[in-house]
Design a protein around this motif. Sequence first.
Motif, short mmCIF file in Angstrom:
data_model
loop_
_atom_site.label_atom_id
_atom_site.label_comp_id
_atom_site.label_asym_id
_atom_site.label_seq_id
_atom_site.Cartn_x
_atom_site.Cartn_y
_atom_site.Cartn_z
N LEU A 56 0.53 7.02 -0.06
CA LEU A 56 1.32 8.22 0.16
C LEU A 56 0.39 9.42 0.10
O LEU A 56 -0.38 9.58 -0.85
N LEU A 57 0.44 10.28 1.11
CA LEU A 57 -0.40 11.46 1.15
C LEU A 57 0.43 12.70 0.88
O LEU A 57 1.47 12.91 1.51
N THR A 58 -0.02 13.54 -0.06
CA THR A 58 0.70 14.77 -0.37
C THR A 58 0.35 15.87 0.63
O THR A 58 1.23 16.66 1.01
N HIS A 59 -0.91 15.97 1.04
CA HIS A 59 -1.35 16.96 2.01
C HIS A 59 -2.76 16.61 2.42
O HIS A 59 -3.35 15.65 1.88
N LEU A 60 -3.32 17.36 3.35
CA LEU A 60 -4.59 16.96 3.97
C LEU A 60 -5.79 17.77 3.51
O LEU A 60 -6.82 17.76 4.19
N HIS A 105 2.67 -1.57 -5.63
CA HIS A 105 1.61 -0.65 -6.04
C HIS A 105 1.52 0.48 -5.02
O HIS A 105 1.21 0.24 -3.84
N LEU A 106 1.80 1.70 -5.46
CA LEU A 106 1.77 2.87 -4.59
C LEU A 106 0.61 3.77 -4.98
O LEU A 106 0.53 4.22 -6.12
N GLN A 107 -0.29 4.03 -4.04
CA GLN A 107 -1.39 4.95 -4.26
C GLN A 107 -1.03 6.29 -3.64
O GLN A 107 -0.78 6.37 -2.43
N ILE A 108 -0.96 7.32 -4.48
CA ILE A 108 -0.63 8.65 -3.99
C ILE A 108 -1.92 9.47 -3.91
O ILE A 108 -2.55 9.75 -4.92
N ASP A 109 -2.31 9.78 -2.70
CA ASP A 109 -3.57 10.44 -2.35
C ASP A 109 -4.77 9.52 -2.57
O ASP A 109 -4.70 8.53 -3.32
N ALA A 110 -5.85 9.86 -1.90
CA ALA A 110 -7.05 9.02 -1.94
C ALA A 110 -8.27 9.91 -1.86
O ALA A 110 -8.95 9.97 -0.83
N ALA A 124 2.75 20.22 2.84
CA ALA A 124 2.40 19.67 1.54
C ALA A 124 3.68 19.24 0.84
O ALA A 124 4.68 19.96 0.86
N VAL A 125 3.65 18.08 0.20
CA VAL A 125 4.84 17.54 -0.46
C VAL A 125 4.49 16.98 -1.83
O VAL A 125 3.34 16.68 -2.14
N GLY A 126 5.53 16.86 -2.65
CA GLY A 126 5.48 16.09 -3.88
C GLY A 126 6.36 14.87 -3.72
O GLY A 126 7.24 14.82 -2.84
N TYR A 127 6.14 13.85 -4.56
CA TYR A 127 6.87 12.59 -4.44
C TYR A 127 7.59 12.25 -5.74
O TYR A 127 7.09 12.51 -6.84
N ARG A 128 8.74 11.62 -5.62
CA ARG A 128 9.53 11.10 -6.72
C ARG A 128 9.68 9.59 -6.51
O ARG A 128 10.26 9.16 -5.51
N VAL A 129 9.13 8.81 -7.43
CA VAL A 129 9.16 7.36 -7.34
C VAL A 129 10.17 6.83 -8.36
O VAL A 129 10.02 7.08 -9.56
N LEU A 164 -2.16 -1.33 6.30
CA LEU A 164 -1.68 -0.56 5.16
C LEU A 164 -0.59 0.41 5.61
O LEU A 164 -0.83 1.23 6.51
N PRO A 165 0.59 0.38 5.00
CA PRO A 165 1.58 1.42 5.28
C PRO A 165 1.10 2.77 4.74
O PRO A 165 0.64 2.86 3.60
N VAL A 166 1.19 3.80 5.55
CA VAL A 166 0.81 5.15 5.16
C VAL A 166 2.03 6.05 5.31
O VAL A 166 2.64 6.12 6.38
N VAL A 167 2.37 6.75 4.23
CA VAL A 167 3.55 7.62 4.18
C VAL A 167 3.07 9.06 4.11
O VAL A 167 2.30 9.42 3.20
N ALA A 168 3.49 9.90 5.04
CA ALA A 168 3.02 11.28 5.07
C ALA A 168 3.89 12.10 6.01
O ALA A 168 4.64 11.56 6.82
#
Length: 291
Positions: free
Chosen positions: A59-63, A32-37, A165-170, A90-94
Amino acid sequence: MTTTVTLTGTGVPFPSPDRAGPGVLVSHSDVHLQIDAGRSTVMRLAQAGISPHQLSALLLTHLHSDHVSDVADLVHTRWVQDHMHGTGPLPVVAVAGHAPGFVRRVLAANEFDVNVRVQHVQDGPPEVIGHWFDLPDVPAEVWRSPCDRVGVEAVRVRHEPVEQAVGYRVTTPDGVVVVSGDTRVCDEIAALSAGADVLVHEACRSSALAEAVKGTRFETIFSYHADTVALGAMARRVGVPHLVLTHLIPAPTSPEQVAEFEDEVRQGGFEGRVSVGHDLLSVTVGDAAGA
C-alpha cells in the motif's frame, strides 16, 4: 491469531545507518500488508522474518521518494523468487493518479536484467496487480484480503503540495490499525482514527524548533508535517489508546532527543501509551505491553 504492527523504517530522506526509509508492516496470520517501501525496506522485512513472496499487498501513501525508493527492489525481488514460491504478481494499492505510471516506469528501469532472466530462468517479466482508487474525501474501502478477514480503508490527508496522499485504516479480527502516511494533523486522519487501537503517525517537532528553522527551507518542510504537540491533542481528542510515532523529524540521535518527542506529545494532553519509533519496533494490537 494476533495482529502485529512492525516499523520497517522510521527515517527521513537523509540517510541513516539506523533508520531505513518509511514503512509499516501490518500482519494478521498469513495476511501481511506493507505500507510504503522506503530505502532498505526489503532488508528490514528480512530482519522481521518476512520475504517479499509472503506479502499480501503493498500500500502506497504517496509518491515522495523516501516512501517509494524500494518499490522496484520489492517487486523485482518477489519476481526473482517466484519460480521457487509461485506467489505471482504483487498487489499494489494506491491512488489512481500518478501511481500506476510511477510503478510502470520504475519496473522498466530493470529491462536489461529482466530480458536476461526471462531467457534463462523466469517465465515472464515482473508484474503487479494494480488496485488503483480515486482519492477519497471520506474513508472508503480500497482493498480486502481474499480470506475476507482483513479490510483496508483510505482517506486523503493534508500533505500539500502533494495532493495525492492518503492514510490507511486496517481492520482485522483483533482490532484496528491506522497509518497516517505523511500529513499535517488534520480532521481526515482524526476521523479515520476514531475507534482505532493503534495509530502510527508521523511526527515533527515543528513547534519546539520553530525559532531554530525560521526563515530556512526547513520552515517550509515542517509546515506540511505533523507537529508533535498538535498530534498529542488530536490523539487525546479521538481517544486512541496507543500512539506510535514514526518518520521522526528531525531524526533523534540520542535518548534525550527521543524523549523530547514523547514529552511534546504529552504537552498536547495525550495520556495514552506513546511509542517513539525505531526500526523493527513491533507492537501487538490490544497488547498494552507491546514488544
